[in-house]
Design a protein around this motif. Structure first.
Motif, short mmCIF file in Angstrom:
data_model
loop_
_atom_site.label_atom_id
_atom_site.label_comp_id
_atom_site.label_asym_id
_atom_site.label_seq_id
_atom_site.Cartn_x
_atom_site.Cartn_y
_atom_site.Cartn_z
N SER A 274 100.53 31.97 36.60
CA SER A 274 100.65 32.32 38.02
C SER A 274 100.01 33.67 38.31
N TYR A 275 100.00 34.05 39.61
CA TYR A 275 99.38 35.30 40.07
C TYR A 275 99.96 36.49 39.28
N GLY A 276 99.11 37.50 39.02
CA GLY A 276 99.53 38.68 38.27
C GLY A 276 99.32 38.56 36.78
N SER A 277 99.13 37.34 36.27
CA SER A 277 98.93 37.15 34.82
C SER A 277 97.47 37.42 34.44
N ILE A 278 97.28 38.02 33.26
CA ILE A 278 95.94 38.16 32.70
C ILE A 278 95.73 36.97 31.75
N VAL A 279 94.69 36.19 32.02
CA VAL A 279 94.50 34.94 31.29
C VAL A 279 93.10 34.86 30.69
N ALA A 280 92.95 33.94 29.72
CA ALA A 280 91.64 33.64 29.16
C ALA A 280 91.37 32.15 29.39
N LEU A 281 90.13 31.83 29.81
CA LEU A 281 89.77 30.43 30.09
C LEU A 281 88.61 30.04 29.19
N SER A 282 88.70 28.85 28.60
CA SER A 282 87.55 28.37 27.83
C SER A 282 87.09 27.03 28.40
N GLY A 283 85.90 26.62 28.00
CA GLY A 283 85.39 25.33 28.45
C GLY A 283 84.49 25.41 29.67
N ILE A 284 84.24 26.64 30.18
CA ILE A 284 83.35 26.77 31.33
C ILE A 284 82.04 27.38 30.83
#
Length: 611
Positions: A274-284
């Motif tokens: 959710s908002y405020g979280s620092i995330v990592a995304l793969s597959g893009i």
């Protein structure tokens, strides 16, 4: 409706180089229970790269998180060196506040000012941590005053001037709110962060928006985008639009295949964030720094910080020396071009341009260290290439020539002040301030063209017998200050191909300082030493002693050679002249003339003088 996530804090740790950021992160990780009690943990665990560990500096910003009670604190460890300022600028978009680290002895330094200015411009709350209070010469009270003066100099608002101060020793793992009462653990720092750094805000019901500020790479999943979710919720298998505010026409629809959050030093796979979280995304594929991940219903790009422009450039070209292709794994122009353009994906401060020839590429960066780290990285990966002397990038404003000016702060013992002022004066440096510093040192502040510093750091260490400390940070572009005299010593150049022989080197060392020892293979046009005079000189280091029947008593004793000077990559880049190159291979660094043949070199010089 805008809401706060009280169980999260996002902070960046910023400071001048070597003030203890990475060591502080180590302690926060340990004391938050991130590691098992019996777990063996490397010192400066966040500096994961080989070059970072060897040099003791942070080059790439890193993400981690710690838990304090019910609150998760996402931490970004940033570089402290001015050449990697681009890393600091963009990660500040990901956080809600900063912890500014200041050395309890050195006080605020040039890079402290640079990183603090960036934080204040973004209106981020600041927690000041005076570190290394256990140093015998620590002076925390004076450092607090100096830091507040820096805040006022940078036009901080009233809230920023009320920033809390915490006094810590990261190495000992203690913090306190009183400089005269040592703490027992890091609890005061944790509590100050939670109290003074605001929780992230966002609209949980709004369409999702996340700004990518860092790119990582994995052998298994390819490119990984790291950023903060500003609004809404991101879920695995969601269809999203990737937008870039600077190139809106490049938008594309993709599906989120993997989503991670940071837990300690690891990335943990999650189904949604959710908002405020620092995330990592793969597959893009092709995800870039500055991209916004947003909902297809309302695609809207988030603003991204403008990264400061490069100030220095070099030409990277294919190795064409007689030893080409013998030591490297990747030697062609295609290999070199692919690798340089790949670097642009993760380094926003770098620029790579094709030149008139397919064999050479112009690479621009924020400073000599920025480019030398890139050269060292390529070299370790098995690349073989040549680089030219660093050149500063001039700007033309209203028909006038402008050049990058650096602010230089130098701490030296009093006896060396005269020689430093004289040397920098001849390089168009202007002394802006001079005051007594700590420990019997004098602090000199100069405004100097960036090109005036090229080749000076080695001289500086010699002039101050290794006792001086020099720090520089880019200031601004100012009108061109005129010609700067070139280096005062020429090169000693190998006369023929072969192997350096003790007899030839013995005769050559009378001419100057040698860079090679006996048994080293050389080629005609390779630089083997530094002449004691201004002009270049061809010498025969492969010369053997003529064998005769007569022997003179004593003359055939072993010839004694002075140990050669082993040049580091930075020293090579500082030494070479405009008509010289550094040949970089995984095994060796060699300096050479651009034109290897001495006759052709002489003709070119005469032709150049006639023009």
């Amino acid at each position: 409706m805008i809401q706060k996530r009280e169980n999260i804090r996002n902070i960046a740790i910023i400071a001048h180089v070597d003030h203890g950021k990475t060591t502080l992160v180590d302690e926060l990780l340990k004391q938050s229970g991130t590691f098992r009690t019996n777990q063996v943990v490397a010192e400066r665990v966040m500096d994961s790269g080989d070059i970072e560990r060897e040099r003791g500096i942070t080059i790439l910003s890193k993400n981690t998180s710690v838990h304090y009670g019910d609150i998760k604190i996402n931490i970004v460890d940033t570089p402290g060196h001015a050449d990697f300022g681009g890393e600091v600028e963009r990660v500040l978009k990901m956080v809600n506040g900063v912890v500014l680290l200041v050395d309890a002895f050195e006080g605020p330094m040039p890079q402290t000012k640079f990183v603090l200015r960036k934080a204040l411009e973004l209106d981020l709350p600041v927690v000041v941590c005076v570190n290394k209070i256990d140093r015998p010469e620590a002076r925390p009270h004076d450092v607090v005053d100096e830091t507040l003066e820096l805040f006022m100099e940078l036009d901080a608002n009233d809230n920023q001037l009320d920033s809390p101060f915490v006094f810590a020793s990261a190495r000992s793992g203690i913090a306190s709110l009183d400089p005269d009462v040592p703490g027992t653990d890091m609890k005061p720092l944790f509590e100050t962060i939670i109290e003074h750094i605001p929780a992230p805000e966002g609209d949980p019901e709004a369409p999702v928006q996340a700004l990518i500020t860092t790119i990582d790479h994995s052998e298994y999943v390819g490119r990984i985008g790291i950023g903060k979710i500003e609004n809404g919720t991101l879920k695995v298998n969601d269809e999203v639009v990737v937008l870039n505010i600077h190139n809106p026409e490049t938008s594309k629809r993709v599906r989120i295949t993997k989503l991670y959050e940071f837990e300690g030093l690891n990335r943990e796979e999650v189904k949604e964030a959710s908002y405020g979280s620092i995330v990592a995304l793969s597959g893009i594929e092709d995800i870039m720094i500055g991209d916004t991940i947003c909902s297809p219903e309302k695609p809207e790009a988030l603003p991204f910080v403008k990264i400061s422009e490069p100030t220095i450039s070099m030409n990277f070209s294919v190795n064409d020396s007689p030893f080409a292709g013998q030591e490297g794994k990747f030697v062609t122009s295609r290999h070199l071009r692919e690798r340089l353009y790949k670097e642009l994906n993760t380094d926003v401060s770098l620029r790579v341009e094709d030149t008139d020839t397919t064999e050479s590429f112009k690479v621009s960066g924020r400073g000599e260290l920025h480019l030398s780290i890139l050269i060292e990285t390529l070299r370790r990966e098995g690349y073989e290439f040549q680089v030219s002397k660093p050149e500063v990038l001039f700007h033309e404003i209203d028909g006038k020539k402008y050049e990058p000016i650096e602010n230089v702060t130098i701490d030296v013992p009093e006896e060396f002040v005269g020689s430093v002022i004289e040397k920098l004066g001849s390089r168009k440096g202007e002394l802006t301030n001079m005051a007594p510093a700590n420990g019997g040192y004098t602090r000199l502040e100069f405004s100097i063209p960036a090109r005036g510093l090229i080749g000076y750091r080695n001289e500086f260490l010699t002039d101050t017998k290794g006792n001086g400390i020099l720090n520089s940070v880019f200031d601004s572009y100012q009108p061109y200050r005129g010609e700067i005299p070139m280096r005062s010593q020429g090169s000693l150049i190998a006369f023929e191909d072969g192997e350096a022989i003790t007899y030839g080197l013995y005769n050559a060392q009378e001419r100057g300082d040698l860079f090679i020892g006996a048994g080293v293979k050389v080629y005609a046009g390779m630089i083997v030493g530094r002449n004691s005079r201004v002009e270049d000189m061809d010498i025969n280091v492969c010369k053997k002693k003529q064998l005769t029947n007569t022997r003179a008593s004593g003359s055939d004793d072993a010839l004694k050679l002075t140990p050669p000077i082993i040049m580091s990559l930075e020293q090579c880049l500082e030494f070479i002249a405009d008509d010289e190159l550094v040949e970089v291979t995984p095994e060796n660094l060699r300096m050479r003339k651009k034109i290897l043949d001495s006759n052709l070199r002489r003709k070119a010089r005469i032709h150049g003088n006639n023009n």
